[in-house]
Enzyme design. Structure first.
Site, PDB file in Angstrom:
ATOM      1  N   LYS A  22    -133.392 -20.406  26.578  1.00  0.00           N
ATOM      2  CA  LYS A  22    -134.044 -20.067  25.301  1.00  0.00           C
ATOM      3  C   LYS A  22    -133.031 -19.971  24.160  1.00  0.00           C
ATOM      4  O   LYS A  22    -133.220 -20.570  23.104  1.00  0.00           O
ATOM      5  CB  LYS A  22    -134.782 -18.731  25.425  1.00  0.00           C
ATOM      6  CG  LYS A  22    -135.276 -18.186  24.097  1.00  0.00           C
ATOM      7  CD  LYS A  22    -135.915 -16.832  24.214  1.00  0.00           C
ATOM      8  CE  LYS A  22    -135.013 -15.671  23.976  1.00  0.00           C
ATOM      9  NZ  LYS A  22    -134.721 -15.305  22.586  1.00  0.00           N
ATOM     10  N   ASN A  23    -131.951 -19.225  24.382  1.00  0.00           N
ATOM     11  CA  ASN A  23    -131.049 -18.973  23.257  1.00  0.00           C
ATOM     12  C   ASN A  23    -130.188 -20.184  22.905  1.00  0.00           C
ATOM     13  O   ASN A  23    -129.567 -20.216  21.847  1.00  0.00           O
ATOM     14  CB  ASN A  23    -130.217 -17.709  23.506  1.00  0.00           C
ATOM     15  CG  ASN A  23    -131.091 -16.460  23.385  1.00  0.00           C
ATOM     16  OD1 ASN A  23    -132.210 -16.522  22.866  1.00  0.00           O
ATOM     17  ND2 ASN A  23    -130.605 -15.337  23.881  1.00  0.00           N
ATOM     18  N   ARG A  93    -136.619 -14.594  15.836  1.00  0.00           N
ATOM     19  CA  ARG A  93    -135.334 -14.257  15.242  1.00  0.00           C
ATOM     20  C   ARG A  93    -134.585 -15.515  14.789  1.00  0.00           C
ATOM     21  O   ARG A  93    -134.004 -15.581  13.713  1.00  0.00           O
ATOM     22  CB  ARG A  93    -134.507 -13.523  16.315  1.00  0.00           C
ATOM     23  CG  ARG A  93    -133.266 -12.903  15.795  1.00  0.00           C
ATOM     24  CD  ARG A  93    -133.613 -11.655  15.036  1.00  0.00           C
ATOM     25  NE  ARG A  93    -132.519 -11.220  14.187  1.00  0.00           N
ATOM     26  CZ  ARG A  93    -132.682 -10.427  13.149  1.00  0.00           C
ATOM     27  NH1 ARG A  93    -133.881 -10.004  12.814  1.00  0.00           N
ATOM     28  NH2 ARG A  93    -131.663 -10.065  12.429  1.00  0.00           N
ATOM     29  N   CYS A 117    -137.236  -9.372  18.320  1.00  0.00           N
ATOM     30  CA  CYS A 117    -137.315  -8.071  19.001  1.00  0.00           C
ATOM     31  C   CYS A 117    -136.654  -6.986  18.152  1.00  0.00           C
ATOM     32  O   CYS A 117    -135.687  -7.252  17.436  1.00  0.00           O
ATOM     33  CB  CYS A 117    -136.611  -8.140  20.353  1.00  0.00           C
ATOM     34  SG  CYS A 117    -137.367  -9.303  21.490  1.00  0.00           S
ATOM     35  N   PRO A 123    -128.628  -6.384  11.131  1.00  0.00           N
ATOM     36  CA  PRO A 123    -128.128  -6.961   9.879  1.00  0.00           C
ATOM     37  C   PRO A 123    -127.712  -8.421  10.033  1.00  0.00           C
ATOM     38  O   PRO A 123    -127.416  -8.864  11.152  1.00  0.00           O
ATOM     39  CB  PRO A 123    -126.902  -6.102   9.540  1.00  0.00           C
ATOM     40  CG  PRO A 123    -126.578  -5.307  10.744  1.00  0.00           C
ATOM     41  CD  PRO A 123    -127.698  -5.418  11.728  1.00  0.00           C
ATOM     42  N   ILE A 124    -127.667  -9.148   8.910  1.00  0.00           N
ATOM     43  CA  ILE A 124    -127.194 -10.540   8.960  1.00  0.00           C
ATOM     44  C   ILE A 124    -126.050 -10.757   7.962  1.00  0.00           C
ATOM     45  O   ILE A 124    -125.800 -11.871   7.508  1.00  0.00           O
ATOM     46  CB  ILE A 124    -128.341 -11.558   8.719  1.00  0.00           C
ATOM     47  CG1 ILE A 124    -128.997 -11.359   7.359  1.00  0.00           C
ATOM     48  CG2 ILE A 124    -129.373 -11.498   9.813  1.00  0.00           C
ATOM     49  CD1 ILE A 124    -129.813 -12.581   6.934  1.00  0.00           C
ATOM     50  N   ASP A 125    -125.353  -9.656   7.657  1.00  0.00           N
ATOM     51  CA  ASP A 125    -124.258  -9.735   6.677  1.00  0.00           C
ATOM     52  C   ASP A 125    -123.179 -10.746   7.078  1.00  0.00           C
ATOM     53  O   ASP A 125    -122.607 -11.421   6.216  1.00  0.00           O
ATOM     54  CB  ASP A 125    -123.631  -8.341   6.482  1.00  0.00           C
ATOM     55  CG  ASP A 125    -123.183  -7.727   7.807  1.00  0.00           C
ATOM     56  OD1 ASP A 125    -124.018  -7.611   8.714  1.00  0.00           O
ATOM     57  OD2 ASP A 125    -121.993  -7.387   7.935  1.00  0.00           O
ATOM     58  N   GLN A 126    -122.907 -10.885   8.370  1.00  0.00           N
ATOM     59  CA  GLN A 126    -121.838 -11.801   8.797  1.00  0.00           C
ATOM     60  C   GLN A 126    -122.254 -13.268   8.603  1.00  0.00           C
ATOM     61  O   GLN A 126    -121.421 -14.117   8.328  1.00  0.00           O
ATOM     62  CB  GLN A 126    -121.455 -11.559  10.259  1.00  0.00           C
ATOM     63  CG  GLN A 126    -120.953 -10.156  10.517  1.00  0.00           C
ATOM     64  CD  GLN A 126    -119.714  -9.815   9.695  1.00  0.00           C
ATOM     65  OE1 GLN A 126    -118.695 -10.498   9.770  1.00  0.00           O
ATOM     66  NE2 GLN A 126    -119.809  -8.764   8.894  1.00  0.00           N
ATOM     67  N   ASP A 306    -128.841  -8.671  27.324  1.00  0.00           N
ATOM     68  CA  ASP A 306    -130.190  -9.182  27.610  1.00  0.00           C
ATOM     69  C   ASP A 306    -130.589  -8.979  29.078  1.00  0.00           C
ATOM     70  O   ASP A 306    -131.705  -9.314  29.463  1.00  0.00           O
ATOM     71  CB  ASP A 306    -130.291 -10.672  27.232  1.00  0.00           C
ATOM     72  CG  ASP A 306    -130.160 -10.871  25.728  1.00  0.00           C
ATOM     73  OD1 ASP A 306    -130.307  -9.882  24.985  1.00  0.00           O
ATOM     74  OD2 ASP A 306    -129.900 -12.009  25.300  1.00  0.00           O
ATOM     75  N   ARG A 398    -142.678 -15.173  24.954  1.00  0.00           N
ATOM     76  CA  ARG A 398    -141.787 -15.794  23.950  1.00  0.00           C
ATOM     77  C   ARG A 398    -140.585 -16.424  24.642  1.00  0.00           C
ATOM     78  O   ARG A 398    -139.977 -17.339  24.099  1.00  0.00           O
ATOM     79  CB  ARG A 398    -141.271 -14.719  22.992  1.00  0.00           C
ATOM     80  CG  ARG A 398    -142.214 -14.411  21.845  1.00  0.00           C
ATOM     81  CD  ARG A 398    -141.523 -13.547  20.817  1.00  0.00           C
ATOM     82  NE  ARG A 398    -140.159 -13.988  20.638  1.00  0.00           N
ATOM     83  CZ  ARG A 398    -139.118 -13.196  20.458  1.00  0.00           C
ATOM     84  NH1 ARG A 398    -139.267 -11.906  20.430  1.00  0.00           N
ATOM     85  NH2 ARG A 398    -137.914 -13.689  20.302  1.00  0.00           N
TER      86      ARG A 398
HETATM   87  N1  EPU Z   1    -124.414  -7.835  13.748  1.00  0.00           N
HETATM   88  C1  EPU Z   1    -124.092  -7.357  12.494  1.00  0.00           C
HETATM   89  N2  EPU Z   1    -124.115  -8.226  11.439  1.00  0.00           N
HETATM   90  C2  EPU Z   1    -124.441  -9.536  11.585  1.00  0.00           C
HETATM   91  C3  EPU Z   1    -124.785 -10.017  12.852  1.00  0.00           C
HETATM   92  C4  EPU Z   1    -124.763  -9.144  13.923  1.00  0.00           C
HETATM   93  O1  EPU Z   1    -123.802  -6.163  12.326  1.00  0.00           O
HETATM   94  O2  EPU Z   1    -124.442 -10.261  10.582  1.00  0.00           O
HETATM   95  C5  EPU Z   1    -124.371  -6.932  14.908  1.00  0.00           C
HETATM   96  C6  EPU Z   1    -125.758  -6.697  15.510  1.00  0.00           C
HETATM   97  O3  EPU Z   1    -126.443  -5.655  14.855  1.00  0.00           O
HETATM   98  C7  EPU Z   1    -125.409  -6.378  16.960  1.00  0.00           C
HETATM   99  C8  EPU Z   1    -124.167  -7.241  17.217  1.00  0.00           C
HETATM  100  O4  EPU Z   1    -123.648  -7.567  15.945  1.00  0.00           O
HETATM  101  O5  EPU Z   1    -125.057  -5.016  17.080  1.00  0.00           O
HETATM  102  C9  EPU Z   1    -124.424  -8.522  17.987  1.00  0.00           C
HETATM  103  O6  EPU Z   1    -125.492  -9.251  17.380  1.00  0.00           O
HETATM  104  P1  EPU Z   1    -125.627 -10.841  17.509  1.00  0.00           P
HETATM  105  O7  EPU Z   1    -125.564 -11.414  16.154  1.00  0.00           O
HETATM  106  O8  EPU Z   1    -124.679 -11.341  18.545  1.00  0.00           O
HETATM  107  O9  EPU Z   1    -127.105 -10.987  18.064  1.00  0.00           O
HETATM  108  P2  EPU Z   1    -128.179 -12.095  17.671  1.00  0.00           P
HETATM  109  O10 EPU Z   1    -127.503 -13.364  17.373  1.00  0.00           O
HETATM  110  O11 EPU Z   1    -129.124 -11.528  16.676  1.00  0.00           O
HETATM  111  C10 EPU Z   1    -128.447 -13.067  20.073  1.00  0.00           C
HETATM  112  C11 EPU Z   1    -129.587 -13.295  21.028  1.00  0.00           C
HETATM  113  C12 EPU Z   1    -130.070 -11.968  21.567  1.00  0.00           C
HETATM  114  C13 EPU Z   1    -128.903 -11.229  22.238  1.00  0.00           C
HETATM  115  C14 EPU Z   1    -127.706 -11.129  21.287  1.00  0.00           C
HETATM  116  C15 EPU Z   1    -126.454 -10.566  21.950  1.00  0.00           C
HETATM  117  C16 EPU Z   1    -130.614 -15.294  20.156  1.00  0.00           C
HETATM  118  C17 EPU Z   1    -131.758 -15.897  19.451  1.00  0.00           C
HETATM  119  N3  EPU Z   1    -130.665 -13.967  20.315  1.00  0.00           N
HETATM  120  O12 EPU Z   1    -128.959 -12.239  19.035  1.00  0.00           O
HETATM  121  O13 EPU Z   1    -131.026 -12.291  22.560  1.00  0.00           O
HETATM  122  O14 EPU Z   1    -129.294  -9.929  22.616  1.00  0.00           O
HETATM  123  O15 EPU Z   1    -127.368 -12.433  20.768  1.00  0.00           O
HETATM  124  O16 EPU Z   1    -126.093 -11.359  23.037  1.00  0.00           O
HETATM  125  O17 EPU Z   1    -129.695 -15.975  20.582  1.00  0.00           O
HETATM  126  C18 EPU Z   1    -132.951 -12.010  23.877  1.00  0.00           C
HETATM  127  O18 EPU Z   1    -132.826 -13.174  24.254  1.00  0.00           O
HETATM  128  O19 EPU Z   1    -133.749 -11.187  24.399  1.00  0.00           O
HETATM  129  C19 EPU Z   1    -132.154 -11.534  22.738  1.00  0.00           C
HETATM  130  C20 EPU Z   1    -132.483 -10.489  22.029  1.00  0.00           C
END
Ligand code: EPU
Length: 428
Positions: A22-23, A93, A117, A123-126, A306, A398
């Site tokens: 999925k991811n 997401r 979820c 956040p998406i600041d990065q 996960d 999903r």
């Molecule tokens: N974070 C920030 N700022 C950012 C981005 C992330 O503070 O701009 C923080 C997040 O709040 C979190 C950490 O960094 O504490 C890691 O977040 P990450 O960005 O790695 O997560 P994501 O990309 O939103 C993906 C997977 C998630 C999985 C996480 C961690 C997808 C679509 N989603 O989420 O998968 O938990 O990486 O491995 O790839 C799932 O499949 O059930 C799922 C939630």
């Protein structure tokens, strides 16, 4: 109002085939926006998030052809707009990967804040910092839309403040056709990052170092169509491995990359499960009471967040006390109240959960709080005494292809039941 009805207590036995990841696919489908040609993607999981990503592509004007259940062809040369509709973006997401892809291809993107979820603030600041480093102008949020544009993206150095899968993906997508070289430092190393890089390279990109914490992206002029097969889903595989262990079963999990499963395999072995690795299969069996252990979730190659809810179910059934330390998300213990309904003894304090193992879970009506929390409820129900009903299964669907049929194939007593909404019954 659909739900799963599961009669527990049956050890799972037999073979289960793992679907595409999925991811990985939710990053690779938006990446097809970058191609000047047709992309044929194989081993696509048949899940709701894929349907949403394909709907978004079609809404942009891309030509999407379903070849069969697991193969799709996408021609992005017909794209006419760079705006993603709200109703589709909020369903998942990964809709925010269209920002990086549209920006990379057209120099502009207008994408609503994504859904997905809930684990506390996400956040998406990065991501936005990455786009700005490449020279894009990211507008202040208006009407829930993220607007970004650039005349010409310029390669740059981006240091991520924390390891982020999403930011790593989005920056790769934006940088692949930028002028010059982009270096992502402190990049995520998950298998789906490597899969995305392999996909982009098969389209003509020049990305090196994916799978390490420094990724170098040498910008190229254009990307072409390609044929590509998605890697197997690490977390789906881990979920069936956990289900085999929870029920004291003996299951061959087929079509996996055992290397991707090492952190999960190691924990299951520590708990007393027997694991045999083959080239593309893994055999998992367990009997008797499990050992307690401690788990800390971390970015890859650490134990994946996960898999945290699923492993919590096993620890609920282990002998003794275990500690779970959630190292990625602020709040990923919302499923604990549901598991407690089934008799689990778990205390949560911030990012820590203390699990006191009990010999047996008992059936109860429960809800899937999110995708992996829902998977955990399914595992708990398979191991529990009695008949458990799980509601809110749309979260599970999903991300898990044919979960009911796959579990039935392993001998589980599980049914998907469709009920009319109460309001509808009254109206009739
Ligand atoms: N974070 C920030 N700022 C950012 C981005 C992330 O503070 O701009 C923080 C997040 O709040 C979190 C950490 O960094 O504490 C890691 O977040 P990450 O960005 O790695 O997560 P994501 O990309 O939103 C993906 C997977 C998630 C999985 C996480 C961690 C997808 C679509 N989603 O989420 O998968 O938990 O990486 O491995 O790839 C799932 O499949 O059930 C799922 C939630």
């Amino acid at each position: 109002m659909d739900k799963y009805v599961i009669r527990g207590g049956q050890p799972l036995t037999g073979t289960v085939d793992i679907s595409g990841a999925k991811n990985a696919v939710v990053a690779i489908l938006p990446a097809t926006v970058l191609a000047n040609g047709v992309c044929r993607i194989e081993n696509i999981p048949n899940i709701a998030d894929v349907a949403t990503a394909l709907e978004i592509l079609a809404s942009l004007g891309a030509t999407v052809r379903r070849i069969d259940r697991h193969t799709v062809e996408i021609d992005s040369r017909t794209i006419v707009t760079q705006t993603v509709p709200h109703d589709l973006a909020k369903k998942m997401r990964a809709s925010y990967y269209f920002i990086g892809a549209l920006l990379g291809r057209f120099g502009k993107a207008s994408v609503p804040m994504p859904g997905g979820c809930y684990f506390g603030v996400r956040p998406i600041d990065q991501h936005l910092k990455g786009f700005s480093c490449l020279g894009a102008k990211v507008m202040p949020m208006k009407n829930g839309m993220i607007d970004a544009h650039a005349d010409q993206l310029q390669g740059s150095s981006v240091y991520l403040d924390m390891v982020s899968v999403g930011a790593t993906v989005n920056i790769m997508l934006a940088a692949v056709c930028a002028n010059g070289t982009t270096v992502i430092e402190n990049a995520a190393k998950e298998p789906h990052i490597v899969d995305l890089a392999n996909f982009l390279n098969s389209m003509g990109a020049d990305i090196r170092g994916a799978g390490t914490d420094v990724i170098k992206i040498y910008g190229v002029d254009r990307l072409y169509g390609t044929t590509y097969s998605i890697i197997p889903d690490q977390i789906e595989a881990g979920t069936y491995m956990a289900a085999a262990v929870a029920t004291g079963g003996d299951v061959i999990v087929r079509n996996v990359i055992p290397k991707h499963l090492e952190s999960i395999t190691a924990k299951l072995q520590e708990m007393g499960a027997e694991i045999e690795e083959f080239d593309e299969d893994i055999r998992v069996s367990a009997s008797g009471r499990l050992n307690h252990c401690n788990v800390k979730t971390m970015p890859h190659p650490g134990f994946p967040t996960d898999m945290q809810p699923q492993i919590a179910v096993l620890l609920s059934l282990a002998e003794g006390t275990s500690i779970i330390n959630e190292g990625v998300w602020e709040n990923r213990f919302r499923y604990v109240d549901e598991l407690r309904r089934m008799g689990a003894d778990i205390q949560v304090d911030g990012k820590l959960a203390v699990v006191q193992g009990i010999p047996q879970l008992t059936a109860a009506p429960v809800k899937a709080m999110d995708l992996r929390a829902g998977a955990a409820m399914v595992i708990a129900a398979l191991a529990a005494k009695g008949v458990t009903e799980i509601e809110e299964i749309q979260y599970i669907e999903r991300g898990y292809e044919d979960i009911v049929e796959k579990l039935q194939g392993l001998g589980a007593d599980i049914e998907r039941v469709t009920e009319d909404a109460p309001g509808l019954q009254q109206a009739l």
